[in-house]
Design a protein around this motif. Structure first.
Motif, PDB file in Angstrom:
ATOM      1  N   SER A  89      68.297 -14.478   6.288  1.00  0.00           N
ATOM      2  CA  SER A  89      67.248 -13.482   6.074  1.00  0.00           C
ATOM      3  C   SER A  89      66.162 -14.025   5.144  1.00  0.00           C
ATOM      4  N   GLU A  90      66.560 -14.685   4.069  1.00  0.00           N
ATOM      5  CA  GLU A  90      65.579 -15.269   3.144  1.00  0.00           C
ATOM      6  C   GLU A  90      64.773 -16.372   3.821  1.00  0.00           C
ATOM      7  N   VAL A  91      65.432 -17.183   4.643  1.00  0.00           N
ATOM      8  CA  VAL A  91      64.719 -18.237   5.367  1.00  0.00           C
ATOM      9  C   VAL A  91      63.723 -17.612   6.336  1.00  0.00           C
ATOM     10  N   TYR A 136      72.009 -21.309  -3.266  1.00  0.00           N
ATOM     11  CA  TYR A 136      70.825 -21.428  -2.419  1.00  0.00           C
ATOM     12  C   TYR A 136      70.119 -20.085  -2.278  1.00  0.00           C
ATOM     13  N   LEU A 137      70.883 -19.018  -2.135  1.00  0.00           N
ATOM     14  CA  LEU A 137      70.304 -17.684  -1.997  1.00  0.00           C
ATOM     15  C   LEU A 137      69.515 -17.292  -3.241  1.00  0.00           C
ATOM     16  N   CYS A 138      70.074 -17.571  -4.395  1.00  0.00           N
ATOM     17  CA  CYS A 138      69.385 -17.278  -5.651  1.00  0.00           C
ATOM     18  C   CYS A 138      68.085 -18.075  -5.742  1.00  0.00           C
ATOM     19  N   TYR A 139      68.134 -19.344  -5.333  1.00  0.00           N
ATOM     20  CA  TYR A 139      66.931 -20.176  -5.362  1.00  0.00           C
ATOM     21  C   TYR A 139      65.857 -19.626  -4.427  1.00  0.00           C
ATOM     22  N   LEU A 140      66.224 -19.306  -3.192  1.00  0.00           N
ATOM     23  CA  LEU A 140      65.237 -18.809  -2.227  1.00  0.00           C
ATOM     24  C   LEU A 140      64.661 -17.467  -2.650  1.00  0.00           C
ATOM     25  N   ASN A 141      65.520 -16.595  -3.162  1.00  0.00           N
ATOM     26  CA  ASN A 141      65.071 -15.283  -3.632  1.00  0.00           C
ATOM     27  C   ASN A 141      64.116 -15.441  -4.824  1.00  0.00           C
ATOM     28  N   SER A 142      64.470 -16.313  -5.755  1.00  0.00           N
ATOM     29  CA  SER A 142      63.616 -16.542  -6.916  1.00  0.00           C
ATOM     30  C   SER A 142      62.296 -17.167  -6.512  1.00  0.00           C
ATOM     31  N   GLN A 143      62.329 -18.075  -5.541  1.00  0.00           N
ATOM     32  CA  GLN A 143      61.109 -18.712  -5.072  1.00  0.00           C
ATOM     33  C   GLN A 143      60.161 -17.687  -4.436  1.00  0.00           C
ATOM     34  N   ARG A 144      60.726 -16.775  -3.642  1.00  0.00           N
ATOM     35  CA  ARG A 144      59.914 -15.732  -3.006  1.00  0.00           C
ATOM     36  C   ARG A 144      59.304 -14.816  -4.055  1.00  0.00           C
TER      37      ARG A 144
END
Length: 102
Positions: free
Chosen positions: A13-15, A61-69
Protein backbone atom coordinates in the motif's frame (compact mmCIF):
# COMPACT_ATOMS: atom_id res chain seq x y z
CA UNK A 1 2.07 -15.84 9.23
CA UNK A 2 -1.01 -13.63 9.60
CA UNK A 3 1.08 -10.75 11.02
CA UNK A 4 3.48 -11.10 8.09
CA UNK A 5 0.63 -10.77 5.60
CA UNK A 6 -0.53 -7.55 7.29
CA UNK A 7 2.96 -6.09 7.04
CA UNK A 8 3.29 -7.13 3.38
CA UNK A 9 -0.06 -5.58 2.51
CA UNK A 10 0.86 -2.38 4.30
CA UNK A 11 4.18 -2.26 2.46
CA UNK A 12 2.50 -2.71 -0.90
CA UNK A 13 0.00 0.00 0.00
CA UNK A 14 2.81 2.43 0.85
CA UNK A 15 4.61 1.57 -2.39
CA UNK A 16 1.38 2.17 -4.32
CA UNK A 17 1.02 5.61 -2.72
CA UNK A 18 4.64 6.47 -3.44
CA UNK A 19 4.77 5.44 -7.09
CA UNK A 20 1.28 6.00 -8.56
CA UNK A 21 1.79 3.23 -11.14
CA UNK A 22 -1.21 1.63 -12.80
CA UNK A 23 0.14 -1.94 -12.60
CA UNK A 24 1.59 -2.49 -9.16
CA UNK A 25 2.86 -5.98 -10.03
CA UNK A 26 5.31 -4.47 -12.53
CA UNK A 27 6.94 -2.40 -9.79
CA UNK A 28 10.40 -3.65 -8.87
CA UNK A 29 9.89 -2.86 -5.16
CA UNK A 30 6.72 -4.96 -4.99
CA UNK A 31 8.45 -7.85 -6.73
CA UNK A 32 11.31 -7.62 -4.22
CA UNK A 33 8.90 -7.57 -1.28
CA UNK A 34 7.04 -10.63 -2.54
CA UNK A 35 10.30 -12.43 -3.34
CA UNK A 36 11.60 -11.84 0.17
CA UNK A 37 8.31 -12.99 1.67
CA UNK A 38 8.50 -16.22 -0.30
CA UNK A 39 12.12 -16.79 0.69
CA UNK A 40 11.37 -16.32 4.37
CA UNK A 41 8.30 -18.52 4.21
CA UNK A 42 10.32 -21.42 2.86
CA UNK A 43 13.37 -21.03 5.09
CA UNK A 44 12.01 -19.84 8.41
CA UNK A 45 11.59 -23.34 9.80
CA UNK A 46 14.25 -25.18 7.81
CA UNK A 47 17.30 -22.99 8.42
CA UNK A 48 16.29 -21.90 11.92
CA UNK A 49 16.31 -18.23 11.02
CA UNK A 50 14.70 -15.89 13.45
CA UNK A 51 10.96 -16.53 13.27
CA UNK A 52 10.03 -12.89 13.25
CA UNK A 53 12.76 -11.77 10.85
CA UNK A 54 10.38 -11.06 7.97
CA UNK A 55 7.99 -9.17 10.23
CA UNK A 56 10.80 -7.15 11.77
CA UNK A 57 12.36 -6.30 8.42
CA UNK A 58 8.97 -5.47 6.91
CA UNK A 59 8.03 -3.19 9.78
CA UNK A 60 11.35 -1.38 9.38
CA UNK A 61 10.74 -0.78 5.67
CA UNK A 62 7.14 0.22 6.41
CA UNK A 63 8.25 2.77 8.98
CA UNK A 64 10.77 4.19 6.50
CA UNK A 65 8.23 4.49 3.66
CA UNK A 66 5.58 5.98 5.94
CA UNK A 67 8.06 8.49 7.37
CA UNK A 68 9.27 9.39 3.89
CA UNK A 69 5.70 10.07 2.72
CA UNK A 70 4.99 12.22 5.78
CA UNK A 71 8.24 14.12 5.29
CA UNK A 72 7.35 14.90 1.68
CA UNK A 73 3.93 16.18 2.77
CA UNK A 74 5.38 18.36 5.54
CA UNK A 75 8.07 19.66 3.22
CA UNK A 76 5.47 20.53 0.59
CA UNK A 77 3.29 22.34 3.15
CA UNK A 78 5.97 24.27 5.03
CA UNK A 79 8.91 24.65 2.62
CA UNK A 80 10.05 28.14 1.97
CA UNK A 81 8.33 29.62 -1.05
CA UNK A 82 10.02 32.97 -0.74
CA UNK A 83 8.49 35.71 1.32
CA UNK A 84 5.02 35.11 2.67
CA UNK A 85 2.58 37.73 3.74
CA UNK A 86 1.63 38.09 7.39
CA UNK A 87 -1.83 36.65 6.67
CA UNK A 88 -0.39 33.57 4.90
CA UNK A 89 1.98 32.96 7.81
CA UNK A 90 -0.81 33.34 10.36
CA UNK A 91 -3.02 30.94 8.40
CA UNK A 92 -0.14 28.47 8.16
CA UNK A 93 0.27 28.25 11.93
CA UNK A 94 -3.44 28.56 12.72
CA UNK A 95 -3.63 32.08 14.10
CA UNK A 96 -6.05 34.85 13.18
CA UNK A 97 -5.01 38.41 12.68
CA UNK A 98 -6.55 40.99 15.02
CA UNK A 99 -8.68 42.54 12.27
CA UNK A 100 -10.08 39.16 11.16
CA UNK A 101 -13.62 38.36 12.31
CA UNK A 102 -13.79 35.54 14.81
Amino acid sequence: MNANIKVIRSLISEVRQATHQSKIKDNIMVRYILEQANMHRETSEVLCKEREELKSLGETYLCYLNSQRKYEQIHKDYAGKGERSIKETADLVGFKLPHDPK
